[in-house]
Design a protein around this motif. Structure first.
Motif, short mmCIF file in Angstrom:
data_model
loop_
_atom_site.label_atom_id
_atom_site.label_comp_id
_atom_site.label_asym_id
_atom_site.label_seq_id
_atom_site.Cartn_x
_atom_site.Cartn_y
_atom_site.Cartn_z
N ALA A 37 0.94 -1.09 0.03
CA ALA A 37 -0.06 -0.06 -0.10
C ALA A 37 0.91 1.29 -0.03
O ALA A 37 0.56 2.01 -0.83
CB ALA A 37 -1.18 -0.12 1.21
N VAL A 38 1.90 1.09 0.88
CA VAL A 38 2.81 2.33 0.88
C VAL A 38 3.58 2.54 -0.54
O VAL A 38 3.42 3.56 -1.01
CB VAL A 38 3.99 2.47 1.79
CG1 VAL A 38 5.23 3.21 1.85
CG2 VAL A 38 3.10 2.25 3.38
N VAL A 39 4.05 1.53 -1.15
CA VAL A 39 4.47 1.36 -2.24
C VAL A 39 3.70 1.98 -3.47
O VAL A 39 3.97 3.10 -4.02
CB VAL A 39 5.10 0.09 -2.97
CG1 VAL A 39 5.64 0.02 -4.31
CG2 VAL A 39 6.43 -0.23 -1.95
N LEU A 40 2.62 1.60 -3.59
CA LEU A 40 1.56 2.15 -4.33
C LEU A 40 1.12 3.36 -4.47
O LEU A 40 0.83 4.24 -5.26
CB LEU A 40 0.30 1.40 -4.51
CG LEU A 40 0.39 -0.19 -5.06
CD1 LEU A 40 -0.88 -1.12 -4.91
CD2 LEU A 40 0.73 -0.03 -6.49
N LEU A 41 1.19 3.91 -2.77
CA LEU A 41 0.66 5.37 -2.70
C LEU A 41 1.82 6.15 -3.27
O LEU A 41 1.82 7.24 -3.85
CB LEU A 41 0.72 5.50 -1.25
CG LEU A 41 0.39 6.74 -0.98
CD1 LEU A 41 -0.76 7.47 -1.18
CD2 LEU A 41 0.52 7.10 0.78
N VAL A 42 3.37 5.73 -3.09
CA VAL A 42 4.25 6.94 -3.49
C VAL A 42 4.12 6.72 -5.18
O VAL A 42 4.31 7.77 -5.56
CB VAL A 42 5.79 5.96 -2.97
CG1 VAL A 42 6.71 6.60 -3.68
CG2 VAL A 42 5.67 6.11 -1.52
N VAL A 43 3.96 5.62 -5.74
CA VAL A 43 4.11 5.51 -7.17
C VAL A 43 2.80 6.32 -7.62
O VAL A 43 3.21 7.27 -8.77
CB VAL A 43 3.94 3.89 -7.72
CG1 VAL A 43 3.53 4.06 -9.25
CG2 VAL A 43 4.99 3.17 -7.30
N THR A 44 1.56 6.28 -7.11
CA THR A 44 0.60 7.01 -7.34
C THR A 44 0.80 8.40 -7.27
O THR A 44 0.60 9.27 -8.48
CB THR A 44 -0.76 6.65 -6.70
OG1 THR A 44 -0.85 5.19 -6.89
CG2 THR A 44 -1.89 7.41 -7.22
N GLY A 60 -5.31 -0.13 -8.12
CA GLY A 60 -4.30 -0.94 -7.44
C GLY A 60 -4.20 -0.56 -6.00
O GLY A 60 -4.48 -1.45 -4.98
N LEU A 61 -3.96 0.80 -5.50
CA LEU A 61 -3.86 1.02 -4.15
C LEU A 61 -5.33 0.96 -3.54
O LEU A 61 -5.36 0.50 -2.37
CB LEU A 61 -3.45 2.64 -4.12
CG LEU A 61 -3.56 3.36 -2.91
CD1 LEU A 61 -2.57 2.45 -2.15
CD2 LEU A 61 -3.15 4.63 -3.14
#
Length: 87
Positions: A37-44, A60-61
């Protein structure tokens, strides 16, 4: 040599203790989902800041956060661990 049913004078074996699933079994899943969730937040956020399409990353997030929410709710319903693990 006789064939047939088992001898009738044997006592039944005691049932193995049933293992109760505890909330701690879900900690690994919660950590895994939290990491992604943290990785997808940063990417988003990065995709939004750089004006690139971010809809797929945001969906995805959302899916990851919903799964995390569901696992955390399920974990709250389960009892605490009472037995120790074998080493």
């Amino acid at each position: 040599m006789t064939h047939g049913a088992a001898p009738q004078n044997r006592k039944p074996e005691p049932a193995a203790p049933r293992r109760v699933r505890s909330g701690e079994d879900f900690d690994i899943i919660i950590g895994f989902l939290g990491f992604w969730a943290v990785v997808l937040l940063v990417v988003t956020v990065w995709m939004e800041v750089t004006a690139q399409p971010a809809v797929g990353w945001a969906l995805g997030l959302l899916a990851t956060l919903l799964a995390l929410y569901g696992v955390i709710r399920l974990r709250r319903r389960l009892p605490a661990r009472t037995a120790t693990r074998r080493r």
